[in-house]
Scaffold this active site. Sequence first.
Site, PDB file in Angstrom:
ATOM      1  N   ASP A   1       4.423   1.839  -4.122  1.00 57.60           N
ATOM      2  CA  ASP A   1       3.460   2.293  -5.110  1.00 57.60           C
ATOM      3  C   ASP A   1       3.403   1.298  -6.265  1.00 57.60           C
ATOM      4  O   ASP A   1       4.437   0.731  -6.655  1.00 57.60           O
ATOM      5  CB  ASP A   1       3.910   3.671  -5.623  1.00 57.60           C
TER       6      ASP A   1
ATOM      7  N   ASN B   1      -3.974   5.618 -12.508  1.00 56.19           N
ATOM      8  CA  ASN B   1      -3.989   4.795 -11.290  1.00 56.19           C
ATOM      9  C   ASN B   1      -4.684   3.453 -11.516  1.00 56.19           C
ATOM     10  O   ASN B   1      -4.170   2.411 -11.120  1.00 56.19           O
ATOM     11  CB  ASN B   1      -4.670   5.566 -10.154  1.00 56.19           C
TER      12      ASN B   1
ATOM     13  N   LEU C   1     -22.915   6.930   0.945  1.00 52.60           N
ATOM     14  CA  LEU C   1     -24.179   7.252   1.614  1.00 52.60           C
ATOM     15  C   LEU C   1     -24.227   6.828   3.085  1.00 52.60           C
ATOM     16  O   LEU C   1     -24.530   7.650   3.957  1.00 52.60           O
ATOM     17  CB  LEU C   1     -25.339   6.587   0.843  1.00 52.60           C
TER      18      LEU C   1
ATOM     19  N   GLY D   1     -24.149  11.412 -13.100  1.00 52.66           N
ATOM     20  CA  GLY D   1     -23.648  10.057 -13.335  1.00 52.66           C
ATOM     21  C   GLY D   1     -24.309   8.971 -12.506  1.00 52.66           C
ATOM     22  O   GLY D   1     -23.881   7.824 -12.552  1.00 52.66           O
TER      23      GLY D   1
ATOM     24  N   ASP E   1       0.846  -1.199   0.000  1.00 54.41           N
ATOM     25  CA  ASP E   1       0.000   0.000   0.000  1.00 54.41           C
ATOM     26  C   ASP E   1       0.880   1.248   0.000  1.00 54.41           C
ATOM     27  O   ASP E   1       1.942   1.253   0.624  1.00 54.41           O
ATOM     28  CB  ASP E   1      -0.896   0.005   1.255  1.00 54.41           C
TER      29      ASP E   1
ATOM     30  N   TYR F   1     -14.256   6.280 -14.349  1.00 53.96           N
ATOM     31  CA  TYR F   1     -14.035   5.255 -13.324  1.00 53.96           C
ATOM     32  C   TYR F   1     -14.451   3.885 -13.854  1.00 53.96           C
ATOM     33  O   TYR F   1     -13.660   2.933 -13.866  1.00 53.96           O
ATOM     34  CB  TYR F   1     -14.839   5.604 -12.058  1.00 53.96           C
TER      35      TYR F   1
ATOM     36  N   ALA G   1      -7.353   1.167  -5.895  1.00 54.93           N
ATOM     37  CA  ALA G   1      -7.868   1.937  -7.036  1.00 54.93           C
ATOM     38  C   ALA G   1      -8.497   3.235  -6.560  1.00 54.93           C
ATOM     39  O   ALA G   1      -8.835   3.384  -5.386  1.00 54.93           O
ATOM     40  CB  ALA G   1      -8.910   1.109  -7.781  1.00 54.93           C
TER      41      ALA G   1
ATOM     42  N   GLY H   1      -5.232   4.715   2.267  1.00 49.99           N
ATOM     43  CA  GLY H   1      -5.393   3.705   3.314  1.00 49.99           C
ATOM     44  C   GLY H   1      -4.925   4.202   4.681  1.00 49.99           C
ATOM     45  O   GLY H   1      -4.394   5.314   4.822  1.00 49.99           O
TER      46      GLY H   1
HETATM   47  N1  UFG Z   1     -26.309   9.721  -2.069  1.00 50.14           N
HETATM   48  C1  UFG Z   1     -27.091  10.727  -1.543  1.00 50.14           C
HETATM   49  N2  UFG Z   1     -26.500  11.600  -0.689  1.00 50.14           N
HETATM   50  C2  UFG Z   1     -25.197  11.518  -0.318  1.00 50.14           C
HETATM   51  C3  UFG Z   1     -24.401  10.482  -0.849  1.00 50.14           C
HETATM   52  C4  UFG Z   1     -24.998   9.600  -1.729  1.00 50.14           C
HETATM   53  O1  UFG Z   1     -28.283  10.854  -1.851  1.00 50.14           O
HETATM   54  O2  UFG Z   1     -24.730  12.369   0.464  1.00 50.14           O
HETATM   55  C5  UFG Z   1     -26.932   8.766  -2.980  1.00 50.14           C
HETATM   56  C6  UFG Z   1     -26.230   8.685  -4.315  1.00 50.14           C
HETATM   57  O3  UFG Z   1     -26.694   9.682  -5.172  1.00 50.14           O
HETATM   58  C7  UFG Z   1     -26.603   7.268  -4.752  1.00 50.14           C
HETATM   59  C8  UFG Z   1     -26.696   6.500  -3.438  1.00 50.14           C
HETATM   60  O4  UFG Z   1     -26.819   7.474  -2.423  1.00 50.14           O
HETATM   61  O5  UFG Z   1     -27.853   7.276  -5.357  1.00 50.14           O
HETATM   62  C9  UFG Z   1     -25.473   5.675  -3.146  1.00 50.14           C
HETATM   63  O6  UFG Z   1     -24.332   6.515  -3.270  1.00 50.14           O
HETATM   64  P1  UFG Z   1     -22.856   6.072  -2.855  1.00 50.14           P
HETATM   65  O7  UFG Z   1     -21.953   7.213  -3.196  1.00 50.14           O
HETATM   66  O8  UFG Z   1     -22.841   5.548  -1.472  1.00 50.14           O
HETATM   67  O9  UFG Z   1     -22.608   4.816  -3.782  1.00 50.14           O
HETATM   68  P2  UFG Z   1     -22.624   4.719  -5.379  1.00 50.14           P
HETATM   69  O10 UFG Z   1     -23.758   3.809  -5.737  1.00 50.14           O
HETATM   70  O11 UFG Z   1     -22.581   6.011  -6.059  1.00 50.14           O
HETATM   71  O12 UFG Z   1     -21.198   4.105  -5.576  1.00 50.14           O
HETATM   72  C10 UFG Z   1     -20.895   2.760  -5.497  1.00 50.14           C
HETATM   73  C11 UFG Z   1     -19.526   2.594  -4.826  1.00 50.14           C
HETATM   74  C12 UFG Z   1     -18.515   3.413  -5.565  1.00 50.14           C
HETATM   75  C13 UFG Z   1     -18.520   2.964  -7.002  1.00 50.14           C
HETATM   76  C14 UFG Z   1     -19.918   3.012  -7.575  1.00 50.14           C
HETATM   77  C15 UFG Z   1     -19.970   2.511  -8.946  1.00 50.14           C
HETATM   78  O13 UFG Z   1     -19.608   2.998  -3.490  1.00 50.14           O
HETATM   79  O14 UFG Z   1     -17.242   3.271  -5.000  1.00 50.14           O
HETATM   80  O15 UFG Z   1     -20.806   2.273  -6.777  1.00 50.14           O
HETATM   81  O16 UFG Z   1     -20.768   1.430  -9.121  1.00 50.14           O
HETATM   82  F1  UFG Z   1     -17.743   3.782  -7.719  1.00 50.14           F
END
Ligand code: UFG
Length: 327
Positions: free
Chosen positions: A50, A91, A189, A282, A31, A140, A74, A36
């Site tokens: 690295d 990366n 979230l 996205g 790492d 990503y 990643a 981390g």
């Molecule tokens: N969300 C909110 N408010 C917040 C944060 C998130 O409403 O403050 C929503 C997001 O818009 C999404 C859902 O909660 O609809 C989940 O969001 P996360 O960011 O927790 O997770 P994601 O589904 O966006 O991301 C997950 C992984 C990422 C990865 C992505 C791609 O956690 O690391 O899937 O599939 F890149």
Amino acid sequence: MRVLICGGAGYIGSNMTFLLTEKGCDPIVFDNFSKGHRTAVRRAELVEGDLADYDLLVNTLKDRNIEAVMHFAASIEVGESVRVPLEYYRNNFCNTRNLLQAMETAGIEKFVFSSTAAVYGRPAEIPITEECPKDPINPYGQSKWAVERMCHYQSRTGRLRYAALRYFNACGAGGNATLGEDHRPESHLIPLIIRAAMGRRDSISIFGTDYPTPDGTCIRDYIHIDDLCMAHLLALDKLDTSSELVYNLGNGSGYSVRQVIETVRKIAGKDFKVTEAERRAGDPPVLTSDAAKAKKELGWEPQKPELEEMVESAWKWHNDHPNGYPD
Ligand code: UFG
């Protein structure tokens, strides 16, 4: 078995390292500590370095008699990847290419790769099977998909045996709730809602309330970190007899943002402010997995499929570590 865990100080890598140790394997963490935490690495040898450092990789693989590599190191922020795509290709793609080259030089064939549901982009069908079209909508997801293709072609040479594991939403704290999620800055979230419930942030914002879902908020498929790591172990075993494995890892059940907020409220027994905000760029409305293939071929069965159990472990970890990891 001696397994090199690239990114073993991160959230998923540290949990994987813990599980391997529990199972009597010999994980060695590699790492660079860009993300981390040193205190997340316990009971495992540590090589600080690295993935761009080819000589260090080859020497580490050879000197430590490594038999397999798991790769968790990643960049994972979708929004950030749109802002700095070259950094994501460097990366996530270039460094993985370097790692595969070092493995080839050292004669190591087994490779478990962290892929993502983001390879599917906006899926045409729900739940998503491994056969659904791969059409990433951000750098990503595209960088992860590019690595999957690279692994596919390298496996055809007979010099690589790999498993690409497409994660849905990993969450919770593993190692008996001692290894939790501590991204800086945090964007996920569940940790953000928990911080709101702990009074460590003013509120939680819901990103978009006009999605075509029953309550208007995005639906995701949450998977406990312990179940996710167990699937890696099973995939690693199966590489004895297979050269190419691709699996979705999720529970198949979807929870909306509002449902996740309610679950945290219930577990925490605390109320907090919720605001409604614009959609986040996205974000697909719904991502849920069909993980039947992993269940059938690996004999994988999630042991903690309930969102409440995932949130409970995360809630405990955050309360035990109100400032996150100490380093
Ligand atoms: N969300 C909110 N408010 C917040 C944060 C998130 O409403 O403050 C929503 C997001 O818009 C999404 C859902 O909660 O609809 C989940 O969001 P996360 O960011 O927790 O997770 P994601 O589904 O966006 O991301 C997950 C992984 C990422 C990865 C992505 C791609 O956690 O690391 O899937 O599939 F890149």
